[in-house]
Design an enzyme around this catalytic site. Structure first.
Site, short mmCIF file in Angstrom:
data_model
loop_
_atom_site.label_atom_id
_atom_site.label_comp_id
_atom_site.label_asym_id
_atom_site.label_seq_id
_atom_site.Cartn_x
_atom_site.Cartn_y
_atom_site.Cartn_z
N LEU A 25 -35.46 -30.19 8.66
CA LEU A 25 -35.56 -28.90 7.98
C LEU A 25 -36.80 -28.14 8.43
CD1 LEU A 25 -34.24 -27.09 5.84
CD2 LEU A 25 -35.64 -28.24 4.12
N PHE A 159 -31.30 -17.99 2.40
CA PHE A 159 -30.93 -19.36 2.78
C PHE A 159 -32.05 -20.08 3.54
CE2 PHE A 159 -30.48 -17.70 6.80
CZ PHE A 159 -29.23 -17.50 7.33
N GLU A 160 -31.88 -21.39 3.71
CA GLU A 160 -32.93 -22.29 4.23
C GLU A 160 -34.13 -22.33 3.27
OE1 GLU A 160 -33.16 -24.32 6.79
OE2 GLU A 160 -31.62 -23.75 8.23
N GLY A 161 -33.90 -21.99 2.02
CA GLY A 161 -34.97 -21.94 1.04
C GLY A 161 -35.35 -20.50 0.76
#
Length: 350
Positions: A25, A159-161
């Site tokens: 990630l 997205f991706e946090g």
């Protein structure tokens, strides 16, 4: 349930799956700011063309100060975005650094800046920025797709946090060391013995830590090899110590309740993010200069970005303890509870 995976399909090792996923990630988060840097470059192309050719009130729109300020900030931000991607990407490639925080900052700052760049590009383009690619093409105009980019870029801060999650993740890392040392001192549920142990532990730690957050050489000739940009690195040096002290003060003031003061934590994270990007921009400008290829003029871009970032940092510091957070939070809760639903009258209900 009852799924069997062959041993040869095991990634890394048993019990290491989460760590592997988090490492993946970290590097994956670097893709998003890279996309945003590319979008910024495209926006600059569109804006440079339009700001230099579109005439209003006898001048190209790019010569009107209001638009020029937007274009100048876009250029500085795009350079800083590229610098951030290059520097943090190099750290990731080396394999010698734990880039959890750097990757999170790159994702947070990069995607929010990318959105601002596209939003400003549309504003500079005016009505034609709002017009679709197909409509512009059908009329024989240069069919810059800024309207579509605006829609496509918006997802990057989610997205991706999401930005909110990124700020909490970074803030937690920032205060974890303090809570591990002195958490029981501000924990109302801790026993007397636990508080006494924490008091001794914290006393020993902060007897060294606190003075060093004031002491440091942040004046000439440090960083003189960076030329005119050295002043910005010296600012980063001393402001980093100020940020460390301020983070400590927020922990003392709010105690365990600090985790609920997410607006306060967000300002701390924003300051740290700006300091990291300032550093990256200066280093990248120096790197381009050392390539000596005769085509780079990065110093002015880095200087402009750092000047703008320093103003934003000052504003964030002023707002850490003096703000409208509580009043705003109360209004939000009263609205959610239906007290202000009269404000929705006058339109057809959705």
């Amino acid at each position: 349930t009852n799924v069997k995976v062959p041993c040869e399909n095991l990634l890394w090792g048993e019990g290491k799956g989460l760590k592997l996923a988090l490492i993946t990630l970290n590097t994956g988060r670097l893709a998003l700011p890279a996309f945003c840097a590319a979008a910024g470059k495209g926006c600059l192309e569109m804006v440079r063309d339009w700001a230099g050719s579109r005439v209003q009130w006898g001048l190209p729109v790019g010569q009107h100060d209001a638009v020029a300020q937007m274009v100048g900030k876009m250029a500085a931000d795009t350079f800083a975005l590229e610098a951030l991607v290059e520097i943090i990407g190099a750290m990731a490639d080396s394999g010698e650094f734990d880039i959890r925080l750097e990757a999170a900052v790159a994702k947070l700052w990069g995607t929010e800046t990318g959105w601002d760049l596209v939003n400003d590009a549309l504003q500079v383009r005016g009505g034609r920025g709002y017009e679709t690619h197909g409509s512009l093409k059908a009329r024989g105009e240069v069919s810059y797709p800024v309207e579509r980019w605006l829609r496509d870029m918006r997802i990057n801060t989610i997205f991706e946090g999401s930005s909110e999650i990124m700020r909490l993740f970074i803030a937690r890392e920032a205060v974890d060391r303090h809570f591990s040392v002195a958490g029981d001192l501000v924990n109302p549920n801790a026993s007397i013995s636990a508080k006494l142990i924490a008091l001794v532990k914290a006393g020993l730690f902060y007897a060294w830590w606190y003075p060093t957050r004031f002491l440091g050489w942040s004046a000439w000739p440090r960083y003189r090899e960076f030329g005119p940009l050295a002043t910005h690195l010296r600012y980063v040096e001393r402001t980093s110590r100020r940020l460390a002290r301020t983070t400590f003060y927020t922990m003392l003031r709010f105690g365990p309740g600090l985790e609920k003061r997410q607006a306060v934590l967000g300002r701390i994270v924003d300051i740290g993010s700006e300091l990291l990007v300032m550093t990256a921009s200066v280093i990248y400008a120096k790197t381009l200069e050392q390539r000596d290829e005769g085509e780079f003029s990065a110093e002015a871009l880095s200087d402009a970005f750092c000047r703008q970032a320093r103003r934003r940092i000052s504003s964030s510091f002023r707002s850490i303890f003096r703000n409208d957070d509580i009043a705003t939070y109360k209004v939000a809760q009263r609205y959610i509870d239906g007290e202000f639903n009269w404000l929705e009258r006058g339109v057809i209900p959705l």
